[in-house]
Each structure stands twice: as C-alpha cells, then as structure tokens.
Design a protein around this motif. Structure first.
Motif, PDB file in Angstrom:
ATOM      1  N   LEU A  99       1.101  -1.349   0.088  1.00  0.00           N
ATOM      2  CA  LEU A  99      -0.097  -0.041  -0.028  1.00  0.00           C
ATOM      3  C   LEU A  99       1.060   1.445  -0.472  1.00  0.00           C
ATOM      4  N   ALA A 100       2.033   1.046   0.899  1.00  0.00           N
ATOM      5  CA  ALA A 100       2.690   2.529   0.588  1.00  0.00           C
ATOM      6  C   ALA A 100       3.604   2.250  -0.271  1.00  0.00           C
ATOM      7  N   LEU A 101       4.140   1.385  -0.979  1.00  0.00           N
ATOM      8  CA  LEU A 101       4.305   1.564  -2.523  1.00  0.00           C
ATOM      9  C   LEU A 101       3.814   2.106  -3.366  1.00  0.00           C
ATOM     10  N   LEU A 102       2.345   1.829  -3.444  1.00  0.00           N
ATOM     11  CA  LEU A 102       1.777   2.230  -4.240  1.00  0.00           C
ATOM     12  C   LEU A 102       1.206   3.731  -4.196  1.00  0.00           C
ATOM     13  N   THR A 103       0.596   4.050  -3.346  1.00  0.00           N
ATOM     14  CA  THR A 103       0.924   5.935  -2.735  1.00  0.00           C
ATOM     15  C   THR A 103       1.535   6.137  -3.383  1.00  0.00           C
ATOM     16  N   PHE A 104       2.660   5.631  -3.017  1.00  0.00           N
ATOM     17  CA  PHE A 104       3.436   6.528  -3.455  1.00  0.00           C
ATOM     18  C   PHE A 104       4.252   6.652  -4.911  1.00  0.00           C
ATOM     19  N   GLY A 105       3.255   6.022  -5.212  1.00  0.00           N
ATOM     20  CA  GLY A 105       3.422   5.784  -7.000  1.00  0.00           C
ATOM     21  C   GLY A 105       4.837   4.549  -7.278  1.00  0.00           C
ATOM     22  N   LEU A 106       5.415   3.877  -6.568  1.00  0.00           N
ATOM     23  CA  LEU A 106       6.657   3.357  -6.652  1.00  0.00           C
ATOM     24  C   LEU A 106       6.113   2.060  -7.395  1.00  0.00           C
ATOM     25  N   ILE A 107       4.535   1.338  -7.520  1.00  0.00           N
ATOM     26  CA  ILE A 107       4.633   0.177  -8.232  1.00  0.00           C
ATOM     27  C   ILE A 107       2.897   0.679  -8.742  1.00  0.00           C
ATOM     28  N   THR A 108       2.886  -0.045  -9.795  1.00  0.00           N
ATOM     29  CA  THR A 108       1.558   0.264 -10.442  1.00  0.00           C
ATOM     30  C   THR A 108       0.526  -1.004  -9.889  1.00  0.00           C
ATOM     31  N   GLY A 110      -1.021  -3.266 -11.203  1.00  0.00           N
ATOM     32  CA  GLY A 110      -1.237  -4.656 -11.614  1.00  0.00           C
ATOM     33  C   GLY A 110      -0.266  -4.991 -10.965  1.00  0.00           C
ATOM     34  N   ARG A 111       0.789  -4.669 -10.392  1.00  0.00           N
ATOM     35  CA  ARG A 111       1.977  -5.366  -9.355  1.00  0.00           C
ATOM     36  C   ARG A 111       1.956  -5.209  -8.472  1.00  0.00           C
ATOM     37  N   PHE A 112       0.640  -5.301  -8.067  1.00  0.00           N
ATOM     38  CA  PHE A 112       0.032  -5.221  -6.236  1.00  0.00           C
ATOM     39  C   PHE A 112       0.229  -6.924  -6.011  1.00  0.00           C
ATOM     40  N   TRP A 113      -1.149  -7.140  -6.417  1.00  0.00           N
ATOM     41  CA  TRP A 113      -0.858  -8.479  -5.441  1.00  0.00           C
ATOM     42  C   TRP A 113       0.135  -9.591  -5.811  1.00  0.00           C
ATOM     43  N   PRO A 114       0.576  -9.833  -7.484  1.00  0.00           N
ATOM     44  CA  PRO A 114       1.714 -10.683  -8.064  1.00  0.00           C
ATOM     45  C   PRO A 114       3.127 -10.432  -6.874  1.00  0.00           C
ATOM     46  N   GLU A 115       3.362  -9.468  -6.312  1.00  0.00           N
ATOM     47  CA  GLU A 115       4.652  -8.658  -5.552  1.00  0.00           C
ATOM     48  C   GLU A 115       3.761  -9.577  -3.990  1.00  0.00           C
ATOM     49  N   PHE A 116       2.862  -8.692  -3.719  1.00  0.00           N
ATOM     50  CA  PHE A 116       2.186  -8.989  -2.582  1.00  0.00           C
ATOM     51  C   PHE A 116       2.605 -10.992  -2.522  1.00  0.00           C
ATOM     52  N   GLY A 117       2.235 -11.318  -2.946  1.00  0.00           N
ATOM     53  CA  GLY A 117       1.767 -13.185  -3.005  1.00  0.00           C
ATOM     54  C   GLY A 117       3.545 -13.648  -2.741  1.00  0.00           C
ATOM     55  N   TYR A 118       4.484 -13.150  -3.411  1.00  0.00           N
ATOM     56  CA  TYR A 118       5.792 -13.514  -3.546  1.00  0.00           C
ATOM     57  C   TYR A 118       7.039 -13.450  -2.004  1.00  0.00           C
ATOM     58  N   LYS A 119       6.250 -11.838  -1.547  1.00  0.00           N
ATOM     59  CA  LYS A 119       7.440 -11.263  -0.900  1.00  0.00           C
ATOM     60  C   LYS A 119       6.154 -12.056   0.414  1.00  0.00           C
ATOM     61  N   SER A 120       5.506 -12.097   1.135  1.00  0.00           N
ATOM     62  CA  SER A 120       5.056 -12.703   2.105  1.00  0.00           C
ATOM     63  C   SER A 120       4.746 -13.322   2.651  1.00  0.00           C
ATOM     64  N   ILE A 121       5.388 -14.755   1.555  1.00  0.00           N
ATOM     65  CA  ILE A 121       5.732 -16.156   1.294  1.00  0.00           C
ATOM     66  C   ILE A 121       7.316 -15.705   1.316  1.00  0.00           C
ATOM     67  N   SER A 122       8.640 -14.750   0.924  1.00  0.00           N
ATOM     68  CA  SER A 122       9.548 -15.078   1.724  1.00  0.00           C
ATOM     69  C   SER A 122      10.190 -14.334   2.594  1.00  0.00           C
ATOM     70  N   VAL A 123       9.278 -12.874   2.886  1.00  0.00           N
ATOM     71  CA  VAL A 123       9.252 -12.741   4.600  1.00  0.00           C
ATOM     72  C   VAL A 123       8.351 -13.659   5.324  1.00  0.00           C
ATOM     73  N   PHE A 124       8.045 -14.608   5.241  1.00  0.00           N
ATOM     74  CA  PHE A 124       7.434 -15.575   6.387  1.00  0.00           C
ATOM     75  C   PHE A 124       8.877 -16.624   6.528  1.00  0.00           C
ATOM     76  N   LEU A 125       9.677 -17.025   4.965  1.00  0.00           N
ATOM     77  CA  LEU A 125      10.486 -17.648   5.226  1.00  0.00           C
ATOM     78  C   LEU A 125      11.522 -17.455   6.093  1.00  0.00           C
ATOM     79  N   ILE A 126      11.756 -16.825   5.361  1.00  0.00           N
ATOM     80  CA  ILE A 126      13.011 -15.367   6.561  1.00  0.00           C
ATOM     81  C   ILE A 126      13.032 -15.386   7.985  1.00  0.00           C
ATOM     82  N   ALA A 127      11.274 -15.319   7.971  1.00  0.00           N
ATOM     83  CA  ALA A 127      11.818 -14.524   9.903  1.00  0.00           C
ATOM     84  C   ALA A 127      11.529 -16.115  10.344  1.00  0.00           C
TER      85      ALA A 127
END
Length: 220
Positions: A99-108, A110-127
């Motif tokens: 949401l912050a990236l979208l608000t500041f115009g750093l992503i479109t 269309g990239r919200f949900w694809p990035e949301f999925g892999y970022k959530s999984i990646s962050v979960f595994l790292i944590a």
C-alpha cells in the motif's frame, strides 16, 4: 513507566537499525542496477526505507513480544502458535508495504497482488529461519549455563568435602595428642611436687585454664 521506557528504547533501536540496513540495501541496489546514476538514487532510497521500516518494525517489535507470550505454551503448540504469528505478521506487513509503495507511485496497481504473494512467502520463510536460529542459540546458551552451574555446584561440594575431611583429621589428631599431653604434663607436675610445690601448683592452675579454654572452644 519502566515498561514504556523499555519499549521506547527498543523502538528507537529498531528504527535506527532498520534505517541503516535500508540505506545499505538502497545504495547497493542503486549501484548494481543503475551504475551510480543519481537520477535513480531517491527511488531506491524511498523503496528500501519503506520495506525496512515496515518489515523491521513489525518483526522487531512484534516477534519478541509474541515469543515471550507464546513460548510458554506446551510443545508443539508453542511453535505452532509462533509459526502462525509469523505468517500473520508477514501478510499484514506485506500489505502495508504494498500500500505504501502504491501510494508513493513506486509500483502500479497491476504489480500489487503478484508482488504481495511472493513477498509474503519470502518474508515468512526468512522470519521463520531467523526465529529457529534464535531459538537454537537460546537453547545452546541455556545448556552451557546449566553445565556451568553443575560444574560450580560440584566444585563447591568438593571443597566442602575437603574442608570436612581436614576438620575430621584435625579432630582425630587432637584426640590422639591430648592424652599424651596430659600424661606428660601430670608426670612433670608430679616430679615438681617434692622439690618445688609452688611451681607445681602454678602448673596445675595453668593446665586447668588450658583445659577450660579447650572445652569452651569445642562447645562453640
């Protein structure tokens, strides 16, 4: 008051650490991807600070609190609860990041949900990996402290046993010496009575005082 101060200090430490990490990541990506072009530096800094601030604050403040509360559960429910908490934190933090990236115009959009999925999984595994590493370190440290405590206890018991042994030996030596001492002293007094009765009387008084002192010492 003390808890509030501790929380404030932890927040400042987390923000400072996250800011430093975000800056280093931004500079690295800027140099690797844009070859030092200053036009792209603000974009990398903004993107990196958003990620580091939200993820770092969420996990830096949330996980110690959750680990302290959930770690007391019986195994395996403690790890099930912690894993579920990490997953929830990963999803919520990733949503805020996107949401912050979208608000500041750093992503479109269309990239919200694809990035949301892999970022959530990646962050979960790292944590989860970090949590397992911290748990392993804490357990190893507890084992070392327990071993050191056992060694100190054994050393104290050994020193106590040596002290008791020394006292027993001294007591046995005293019990053997006293009869000989009394026998020799009485013989000396007996020899003095015909020739020097005054000296013999004085020696009897000194012997009585010595025996009285010895008995008082043993009574204590």
């Amino acid at each position: 008051m003390g808890y509030t101060k501790t929380l404030r200090l932890r927040l400042l430490w987390v923000l400072g650490l996250n800011g430093s990490i975000g800056f280093l990541i931004a500079m690295s990506l800027w140099w690797l991807q844009n070859k030092g072009d200053l036009h792209f530096l603000p974009v990398h800094l903004e993107d990196s600070f958003i990620h580091s601030a939200i993820y770092g604050t969420a996990f830096g403040l949330g996980m110690p609190y959750l680990a302290e509360r959930l770690g007391s559960f019986r195994s395996p429910w403690n790890w099930a609860a912690i894993t579920f908490s990490i997953a929830v934190l990963a999803v919520l933090a990733t949503a805020l990041v996107q949401l912050a990236l979208l608000t500041f115009g750093l992503i479109t959009a269309g990239r919200f949900w694809p990035e949301f999925g892999y970022k959530s999984i990646s962050v979960f595994l790292i944590a989860l990996i970090i949590a397992l590493t911290v748990w392993g370190y804490e357990r190893f440290r507890d084992q070392i402290e327990s071993t050191n405590l056992q060694l100190r206890t054994q050393q104290l018991e050994k020193e106590r046993a040596l002290k008791l042994l020394t006292e027993a030996r001294l007591t046995a030596l005293e019990s053997r010496l006293q009869p000989h001492f009394l026998f020799n002293t009485l013989n000396s007094i007996s020899a003095l009575i015909p020739d020097n009765p005054t000296m013999a009387e004085e020696m009897i008084q000194r012997l009585a005082a010595l025996l009285r002192t010895s008995l008082d010492t043993r009574a204590r």
